[in-house]
Design a protein around this motif. Structure first.
Motif: not given
Length: 158
Positions: A111, A108-109, A114, A44, A102
């Motif tokens: 987030y 990070t999924s 984005w 990130i 992502k």
């Protein structure tokens, strides 16, 4: 009698071995969670750093701000056109990278910011839309977002 003692010792060793293996697995799981968290934070950070680099260039040339955040059309010709298109390529690279990370990096999924940021940038920057439409295969993660309508309230901040 010695067979019984040997059997008890062997059973105790087997139980101890199983307990020790369970403890090792628990520690490995904890370590994996920590490592994945650090990798997600690093990914990130790298994504945001790419956006900051493009933002720095726009800051150094404030007349270009209108082409990325205020919907101004790409200039027809001249140096400013080349600057806008070059920055649009850089912006597309940064956006594509953020979306790719992502989707790939564990942790990070969630987030979704984005997705919202990409939608907002497409809504306010004909230059970014143009370069992605001109070369859709260059940004395979970004291109599918062209057809999505921007969610309400997703316009990027200036």
């Amino acid at each position: 009698m010695s067979t019984l003692i040997f059997g008890i010792i062997a059973s105790a060793a087997a139980v101890f071995s199983i307990l020790f293996s369970a403890w090792q697995i628990r520690q490995l799981t904890r370590q994996t969670v920590i490592t994945n968290g650090i990798a997600a934070a690093s990914a990130i950070y790298n994504s945001v750093e790419r956006l900051h680099n493009v933002g720095t260039l726009i800051f150094q040339h404030p007349q270009l701000n209108q082409y990325f955040f205020h919907g101004a059309a790409v200039p027809e010709s001249g140096d400013e056109r080349e600057q806008v298109l070059t920055l649009a390529h850089m912006f597309a690279d940064a956006l594509d990278y953020g979306l790719m990370i992502k989707s790939l990096a564990p942790g990070t999924s969630e987030y979704d910011c984005w997705d919202y940021y990409v939608a907002g940038m497409f809504a306010t920057s004909p230059a970014i839309r143009q370069v992605v439409l001109d070369h859709p295969s260059w940004w395979p993660t970004l291109t599918p977002h062209l057809s999505e309508p921007p969610p309400p309230g997703t316009m990027p901040r200036v």
